[in-house]
Design a protein around this motif. Sequence first.
Motif, PDB file in Angstrom:
ATOM      1  N   PHE A 101       0.826  -0.840   0.586  1.00  0.00           N
ATOM      2  CA  PHE A 101       0.250   0.047   0.161  1.00  0.00           C
ATOM      3  C   PHE A 101       0.683   1.284  -0.179  1.00  0.00           C
ATOM      4  O   PHE A 101       1.913   1.319   0.700  1.00  0.00           O
ATOM      5  N   ASN A 102       0.774   2.293  -1.048  1.00  0.00           N
ATOM      6  CA  ASN A 102       1.392   4.103  -0.834  1.00  0.00           C
ATOM      7  C   ASN A 102       0.120   4.871  -1.048  1.00  0.00           C
ATOM      8  O   ASN A 102      -1.195   4.598  -1.263  1.00  0.00           O
ATOM      9  N   PRO A 103       0.744   5.607  -0.557  1.00  0.00           N
ATOM     10  CA  PRO A 103      -0.491   7.082  -0.870  1.00  0.00           C
ATOM     11  C   PRO A 103      -0.685   7.445  -1.846  1.00  0.00           C
ATOM     12  O   PRO A 103       0.118   7.683  -2.151  1.00  0.00           O
ATOM     13  N   THR A 104      -1.857   8.221  -1.710  1.00  0.00           N
ATOM     14  CA  THR A 104      -2.238   8.649  -3.836  1.00  0.00           C
ATOM     15  C   THR A 104      -1.893   9.730  -2.499  1.00  0.00           C
ATOM     16  O   THR A 104      -2.062   9.891  -1.644  1.00  0.00           O
ATOM     17  N   SER A 105      -1.751  10.832  -3.362  1.00  0.00           N
ATOM     18  CA  SER A 105      -1.185  12.254  -4.100  1.00  0.00           C
ATOM     19  C   SER A 105      -1.751  13.329  -2.728  1.00  0.00           C
ATOM     20  O   SER A 105      -1.372  14.221  -2.485  1.00  0.00           O
ATOM     21  N   MET A 106      -2.797  12.860  -2.388  1.00  0.00           N
ATOM     22  CA  MET A 106      -3.459  14.050  -1.653  1.00  0.00           C
ATOM     23  C   MET A 106      -4.078  13.560  -0.736  1.00  0.00           C
ATOM     24  O   MET A 106      -4.484  12.693  -0.152  1.00  0.00           O
ATOM     25  N   VAL A 107      -4.015  14.928   0.498  1.00  0.00           N
ATOM     26  CA  VAL A 107      -4.767  14.201   1.766  1.00  0.00           C
ATOM     27  C   VAL A 107      -6.243  15.322   1.591  1.00  0.00           C
ATOM     28  O   VAL A 107      -6.354  15.974   1.909  1.00  0.00           O
ATOM     29  N   ASP A 108      -6.745  14.917   2.701  1.00  0.00           N
ATOM     30  CA  ASP A 108      -7.936  15.684   3.045  1.00  0.00           C
ATOM     31  C   ASP A 108      -8.423  15.254   4.085  1.00  0.00           C
ATOM     32  O   ASP A 108      -8.145  15.040   5.805  1.00  0.00           O
TER      33      ASP A 108
END
Length: 315
Positions: A232-239
């Motif tokens: 698993f890797n983070p997608t590029s944006m944080v909400d």
Amino acid sequence: MAKFLPWSISWDFWTVLTAIGTIGATIVALALALRSWFSERDATARVISAWVADEYRPRDDGVSYIRDATLHVANESDEPVFNAFINVHIGRDAIPIGPLAAPFPISVIPAHRELVFDISVPLLAHSGAWSPRAELTFVDPRGRRWFRGLNGEVQDVSHQGMSWSREPGHQDERQLGAQDSPFNPMFVALTFLGSLQVEGMKEEDLRLLLAPEAAGWTDVNWDQLRSELANFNPTSMVDYPAPRIARVKLSGDKSLEGMTVEGFGTPLELGNSMFMTLILDPRSGWRIFEVGESVSPDQIYFGGSLIDDLEPYKI
């Protein structure tokens, strides 16, 4: 002696002029009708807008300034609009950093209403967060989707969908925010995921990144967690569902690594995903509360820290 045109020829001449006048009037009427149709077609869209107010105010003790950044979304029309998606951009190169504290999506923007979201905390994650601006897409009451860009232009994007692309586009490392700041939730998320896979990493070092308010970390099986998060890797944006809560979406689809999303419309769904929820400690920055399902703000215990000033605003 002057010669007069025969009546038949004279009558044909005036008939032609009359016909030309009739055609001209028809064309004018058609043009006016088309202009009215286009005007009415985008009448609602032209009065939907989004912008960022970026201001500084002095602290109560007078020793420094505090940045107040607010995202505004306004509907000045007589009708509501729906399914609105906000994307804030920063810097001279207009790097997109996502919706920040705005809901994703905003289900409805009522008629004659202005929605305001405080994005001061999310902007702490980006050291170059100057000149913040906003773009948005939304659906009018007739089902047409519209896009208002950073320079204010309005486009009908009803027939445009979203798709995956391997073109780099705007996405780059600057989109992830400051890579050495505990007040950047993406930095904390990447540090945790990377450290988790390092052989010989001590549990006590990993626990430094965890929120002590989360009781679930007490009996965690680190080997099982390491295995579950390996791909698993983070997608590029944080909400940010609440001012001191951050949510990083993790993708387990290896085929999508390095790909970006292009186009307008409803965001593409990830088939294999989970969430990392973080909470903000006013003194030490973001800490991981939970990994797995999305956690709603009212399910998180802060232990009274919500009333404390943030460390970046202190001397």
